[in-house]
Design a protein around this motif. Sequence first.
Motif, PDB file in Angstrom:
ATOM      1  N   SER A  90       0.822  -1.213   0.000  1.00  0.00           N
ATOM      2  CA  SER A  90       0.000   0.000   0.000  1.00  0.00           C
ATOM      3  C   SER A  90       0.856   1.263   0.000  1.00  0.00           C
ATOM      4  N   LEU A  91       2.119   1.132   0.398  1.00  0.00           N
ATOM      5  CA  LEU A  91       3.020   2.292   0.453  1.00  0.00           C
ATOM      6  C   LEU A  91       3.793   2.487  -0.851  1.00  0.00           C
ATOM      7  N   LEU A  92       3.760   1.491  -1.730  1.00  0.00           N
ATOM      8  CA  LEU A  92       4.520   1.562  -2.971  1.00  0.00           C
ATOM      9  C   LEU A  92       3.793   2.394  -4.032  1.00  0.00           C
ATOM     10  N   PRO A  93       4.531   3.071  -4.906  1.00  0.00           N
ATOM     11  CA  PRO A  93       3.918   3.747  -6.060  1.00  0.00           C
ATOM     12  C   PRO A  93       3.631   2.706  -7.152  1.00  0.00           C
ATOM     13  N   THR A  94       2.592   1.906  -6.941  1.00  0.00           N
ATOM     14  CA  THR A  94       2.385   0.708  -7.763  1.00  0.00           C
ATOM     15  C   THR A  94       2.114   1.022  -9.231  1.00  0.00           C
ATOM     16  N   ARG A  95       1.413   2.109  -9.517  1.00  0.00           N
ATOM     17  CA  ARG A  95       1.146   2.447 -10.920  1.00  0.00           C
ATOM     18  C   ARG A  95       2.435   2.825 -11.639  1.00  0.00           C
ATOM     19  N   ALA A  96       3.232   3.650 -11.009  1.00  0.00           N
ATOM     20  CA  ALA A  96       4.501   4.058 -11.617  1.00  0.00           C
ATOM     21  C   ALA A  96       5.437   2.869 -11.764  1.00  0.00           C
ATOM     22  N   LEU A  97       5.472   2.014 -10.749  1.00  0.00           N
ATOM     23  CA  LEU A  97       6.340   0.843 -10.796  1.00  0.00           C
ATOM     24  C   LEU A  97       5.914  -0.107 -11.903  1.00  0.00           C
ATOM     25  N   SER A  98       4.614  -0.330 -12.040  1.00  0.00           N
ATOM     26  CA  SER A  98       4.106  -1.230 -13.075  1.00  0.00           C
ATOM     27  C   SER A  98       4.359  -0.669 -14.471  1.00  0.00           C
ATOM     28  N   ALA A  99       4.154   0.634 -14.644  1.00  0.00           N
ATOM     29  CA  ALA A  99       4.411   1.266 -15.943  1.00  0.00           C
ATOM     30  C   ALA A  99       5.890   1.189 -16.302  1.00  0.00           C
ATOM     31  N   PHE A 100       6.759   1.373 -15.298  1.00  0.00           N
ATOM     32  CA  PHE A 100       8.206   1.274 -15.532  1.00  0.00           C
ATOM     33  C   PHE A 100       8.583  -0.145 -15.961  1.00  0.00           C
ATOM     34  N   MET A 101       8.044  -1.153 -15.275  1.00  0.00           N
ATOM     35  CA  MET A 101       8.368  -2.532 -15.620  1.00  0.00           C
ATOM     36  C   MET A 101       7.853  -2.899 -17.012  1.00  0.00           C
ATOM     37  N   PHE A 102       6.735  -2.303 -17.405  1.00  0.00           N
ATOM     38  CA  PHE A 102       6.230  -2.542 -18.753  1.00  0.00           C
ATOM     39  C   PHE A 102       7.232  -2.041 -19.785  1.00  0.00           C
ATOM     40  N   ILE A 139       3.101  -4.861 -10.886  1.00  0.00           N
ATOM     41  CA  ILE A 139       4.065  -5.318 -11.890  1.00  0.00           C
ATOM     42  C   ILE A 139       3.361  -5.833 -13.139  1.00  0.00           C
ATOM     43  N   VAL A 140       2.014  -5.940 -13.135  1.00  0.00           N
ATOM     44  CA  VAL A 140       1.314  -6.321 -14.356  1.00  0.00           C
ATOM     45  C   VAL A 140       1.339  -5.110 -15.279  1.00  0.00           C
ATOM     46  N   GLY A 141       2.164  -5.180 -16.306  1.00  0.00           N
ATOM     47  CA  GLY A 141       2.373  -4.020 -17.151  1.00  0.00           C
ATOM     48  C   GLY A 141       1.229  -3.701 -18.071  1.00  0.00           C
ATOM     49  N   GLY A 142       0.320  -4.638 -18.306  1.00  0.00           N
ATOM     50  CA  GLY A 142      -0.761  -4.329 -19.230  1.00  0.00           C
ATOM     51  C   GLY A 142      -1.801  -5.425 -19.328  1.00  0.00           C
ATOM     52  N   ILE A 143      -3.011  -5.019 -19.698  1.00  0.00           N
ATOM     53  CA  ILE A 143      -4.100  -5.922 -20.043  1.00  0.00           C
ATOM     54  C   ILE A 143      -4.490  -5.612 -21.475  1.00  0.00           C
ATOM     55  N   GLU A 144      -4.696  -6.641 -22.258  1.00  0.00           N
ATOM     56  CA  GLU A 144      -5.001  -6.476 -23.677  1.00  0.00           C
ATOM     57  C   GLU A 144      -6.152  -7.397 -24.046  1.00  0.00           C
ATOM     58  N   THR A 191      -4.136  -1.217 -20.782  1.00  0.00           N
ATOM     59  CA  THR A 191      -3.196  -0.607 -19.837  1.00  0.00           C
ATOM     60  C   THR A 191      -1.794  -1.073 -20.167  1.00  0.00           C
ATOM     61  N   PRO A 192      -0.721  -0.271 -19.891  1.00  0.00           N
ATOM     62  CA  PRO A 192      -0.824   1.085 -19.390  1.00  0.00           C
ATOM     63  C   PRO A 192      -1.367   2.051 -20.457  1.00  0.00           C
ATOM     64  N   PRO A 193      -1.736   3.302 -20.082  1.00  0.00           N
ATOM     65  CA  PRO A 193      -1.551   3.886 -18.748  1.00  0.00           C
ATOM     66  C   PRO A 193      -2.534   3.324 -17.740  1.00  0.00           C
ATOM     67  N   HIS A 194      -2.143   3.360 -16.465  1.00  0.00           N
ATOM     68  CA  HIS A 194      -2.989   2.890 -15.378  1.00  0.00           C
ATOM     69  C   HIS A 194      -3.761   4.092 -14.837  1.00  0.00           C
ATOM     70  N   ALA A 239     -10.991 -19.841 -28.247  1.00  0.00           N
ATOM     71  CA  ALA A 239     -10.420 -18.704 -28.979  1.00  0.00           C
ATOM     72  C   ALA A 239      -9.771 -17.724 -28.002  1.00  0.00           C
ATOM     73  N   GLU A 240      -8.641 -17.151 -28.396  1.00  0.00           N
ATOM     74  CA  GLU A 240      -7.993 -16.165 -27.533  1.00  0.00           C
ATOM     75  C   GLU A 240      -8.853 -14.907 -27.463  1.00  0.00           C
ATOM     76  N   LEU A 241      -9.027 -14.386 -26.235  1.00  0.00           N
ATOM     77  CA  LEU A 241      -9.773 -13.139 -26.067  1.00  0.00           C
ATOM     78  C   LEU A 241      -8.926 -12.027 -25.487  1.00  0.00           C
ATOM     79  N   GLY A 242      -7.785 -12.373 -24.883  1.00  0.00           N
ATOM     80  CA  GLY A 242      -6.934 -11.343 -24.312  1.00  0.00           C
ATOM     81  C   GLY A 242      -5.676 -11.939 -23.727  1.00  0.00           C
ATOM     82  N   ARG A 243      -4.863 -11.076 -23.131  1.00  0.00           N
ATOM     83  CA  ARG A 243      -3.629 -11.541 -22.505  1.00  0.00           C
ATOM     84  C   ARG A 243      -3.182 -10.554 -21.440  1.00  0.00           C
ATOM     85  N   PHE A 244      -2.430 -11.088 -20.487  1.00  0.00           N
ATOM     86  CA  PHE A 244      -1.802 -10.273 -19.450  1.00  0.00           C
ATOM     87  C   PHE A 244      -0.340 -10.047 -19.819  1.00  0.00           C
ATOM     88  N   HIS A 245       0.096  -8.809 -19.743  1.00  0.00           N
ATOM     89  CA  HIS A 245       1.512  -8.502 -19.883  1.00  0.00           C
ATOM     90  C   HIS A 245       2.102  -8.501 -18.475  1.00  0.00           C
TER      91      HIS A 245
END
Length: 284
Positions: free
Chosen positions: A11-23, A204-209, A217-220, A241-247
């Motif tokens: 809860s103290l981490l900048p999770t959106r910024a961290l996830s976007a950076f890892m992406f 750390i999940v960089g994106g949903i597609e 995402t991103p952006p988050h 059939a594929e409908l999406g993926r997690f980055h």
Amino acid sequence: MGDRIFATFQSLLPTRALSAFMFRVAQVRAKPFKNALMRWFLHKYAVDLEEAEWSRVDNYEHFNAFFTRALKPGLRPQPAAANILSSPVDGAISQVGPIRQGQIFQAKGHGYSAAALLADEELAKDFYSGSFSTIYLAPHDYHRVHMPCIGRLRSWAYVPGRLFSVNPSTARSVPGLFARNERMVAIFDTQFGPLALVMVGAIIVGGIETVWSGQLTPPHLRHVPPTYYQPMQPLLLQRGAELGRFHMGSTVILLAPPGALTWDPALAAGQAVRLGQSLATMLK
């Protein structure tokens, strides 16, 4: 106590910024860097790359291509019977069972409402006394999401939220975890009625597609009201059939209306499942 400490730390981490950076890191194409990162990941998480369409790290242009890798054709066949709801992913059952008075069980002492998960009170009425299954994708798993049955996309929404981890430890310690995290919700019309399929984002999940909207995402995003959109053209997806993926990895939740499914009685929390494996029998 350890679970609560871990949740507080997140809860103290900048999770959106961290996830976007890892992406962005996952998109680096420099061969020495991306190959070293992939080999470290293969060793740490014991990934079976022999199941992948490409079994050598040199074949992947960057880490994200490796993480969202395809399986070898025919490796996860769908059930022969047409009335079987199949697993949409490789993963492990987190929970499965009835939705009681609109409430979904998360972990001992924690639950959340279908209305909060879907971010829509009216849609949630279809699942008020229905049933659900939650499947957790670990880092070593295959991270594409497939249709568990034939379905026509009725509507979908991006729901902004937090980016807590969704591993078992966090599920035990963060109330309403899946209804608080960023997610994509899709409503399909199927032979047994409506099916809600929710792709839950995480730290750390960089994106949903998705196949119908591309990268969500991103952006988050944060203060954006969730809005359900109808597809611009009719979209009918076959089972498997594929409908999406997690980055990077996360969780998929399925909601079904009352009287629609009989879940396999052998399913239990912590049990590994594979894409195409039978999860339930359709009753309509």
